[in-house]
Design a protein around this motif. Sequence first.
Motif, PDB file in Angstrom:
ATOM      1  N   SER A  48       0.828  -1.215   0.000  1.00 45.74           N
ATOM      2  CA  SER A  48       0.000   0.000   0.000  1.00 45.74           C
ATOM      3  C   SER A  48       0.858   1.259   0.000  1.00 45.74           C
ATOM      4  O   SER A  48       0.508   2.251  -0.648  1.00 45.74           O
ATOM      5  CB  SER A  48      -0.953   0.008   1.205  1.00 45.74           C
ATOM      6  N   GLN A  89      -7.741   0.388  -0.325  1.00 55.30           N
ATOM      7  CA  GLN A  89      -8.190  -0.865   0.282  1.00 55.30           C
ATOM      8  C   GLN A  89      -9.524  -0.681   1.008  1.00 55.30           C
ATOM      9  O   GLN A  89     -10.415  -1.496   0.894  1.00 55.30           O
ATOM     10  CB  GLN A  89      -7.131  -1.312   1.281  1.00 55.30           C
ATOM     11  N   ASP A 166      -5.767  -1.475  -4.967  1.00 53.85           N
ATOM     12  CA  ASP A 166      -5.178  -2.025  -3.744  1.00 53.85           C
ATOM     13  C   ASP A 166      -6.143  -3.019  -3.102  1.00 53.85           C
ATOM     14  O   ASP A 166      -7.041  -2.638  -2.366  1.00 53.85           O
ATOM     15  CB  ASP A 166      -4.858  -0.872  -2.780  1.00 53.85           C
ATOM     16  N   GLU A 167      -5.942  -4.285  -3.436  1.00 56.42           N
ATOM     17  CA  GLU A 167      -6.810  -5.357  -2.942  1.00 56.42           C
ATOM     18  C   GLU A 167      -8.291  -4.999  -3.071  1.00 56.42           C
ATOM     19  O   GLU A 167      -9.036  -5.028  -2.101  1.00 56.42           O
ATOM     20  CB  GLU A 167      -6.464  -5.691  -1.482  1.00 56.42           C
TER      21      GLU A 167
END
Length: 230
Positions: A48, A89, A166-167
């Motif tokens: 991240s 995220q 991000d995920e």
Amino acid sequence: MTVSPLIEARAVLRRAARTAATLLGPLDFSLGAGERVAVIGRSGSGKSVFMRVLAMLDPSDGGELLWHGRRVERHAITRYRRSVAYVQQRPALIDGTVEDNLRYPYSLRAYRDARFDREHAARLVAAAGKDADFLSKRASDLSGGEGQVAALIRVLQLAPEVLLLDEPTASLDPQSARAIESLVQAWFDADRAARASIWVSHDPAQAERVGERRLTMHAGTLTDHRETRT
Ligand SMILES: Nc1ncnc2c1ncn2[C@@H]1O[C@H](COP(=O)(O)OP(=O)(O)O)[C@@H](O)[C@H]1O
Ligand SMILES: [Mg+2]
């Protein structure tokens, strides 16, 4: 004529503000048009931090970041962030409906030349496998996964050049995760010659699907799988 990468990081470094511990780098990285990169790595390895530095949301403490071969001057950061979109995220949604959230960017200076297109938004909602009433749902009533879908559509409708994901499917069921994957794929296919993505995933099978080039983050350092293959 050589074509510059969309983004190039040269010896980019990021330290923790308080302890000065190195969180990232120094690392070199370049993202060319048409590339789909997948980044895997343990929790806490710096994925991240890497994405936030590339998105110019966090400053780097060393090295330089080039965009189309040029340093991004302070006055150009807004334009940069418009082209290089970060989907975090845990997306932050404003109070109100999903549609209010999708309209929100257009109220910002950076997008004053653009207009919300409800039909386009509705097509993206359908492509994400959501019913039409998704637009009128209250953001506060959304599940974590639905919030991710809303946040992704909010970014995709703005047609960025680079997507930093991000995920994005971490809190989604497999079926919704696939819907997100095809949504991103459709964005990429719409202009492959000019677009590129970096997708952080903790799922190796997903990483295979979403990136031809796979990198592993370990303690703030990236390893390219191509280079380690014997
Ligand atoms: N702003 C910050 N200040 C200090 N430490 C940070 C900061 N942001 C992240 N970290 C630390 O850097 C490491 C990498 O974090 P992160 O990039 O979020 O990991 P992940 O790979 O799970 O995404 C972690 O140890 C985290 O605690
Ligand atoms: Mg992370």
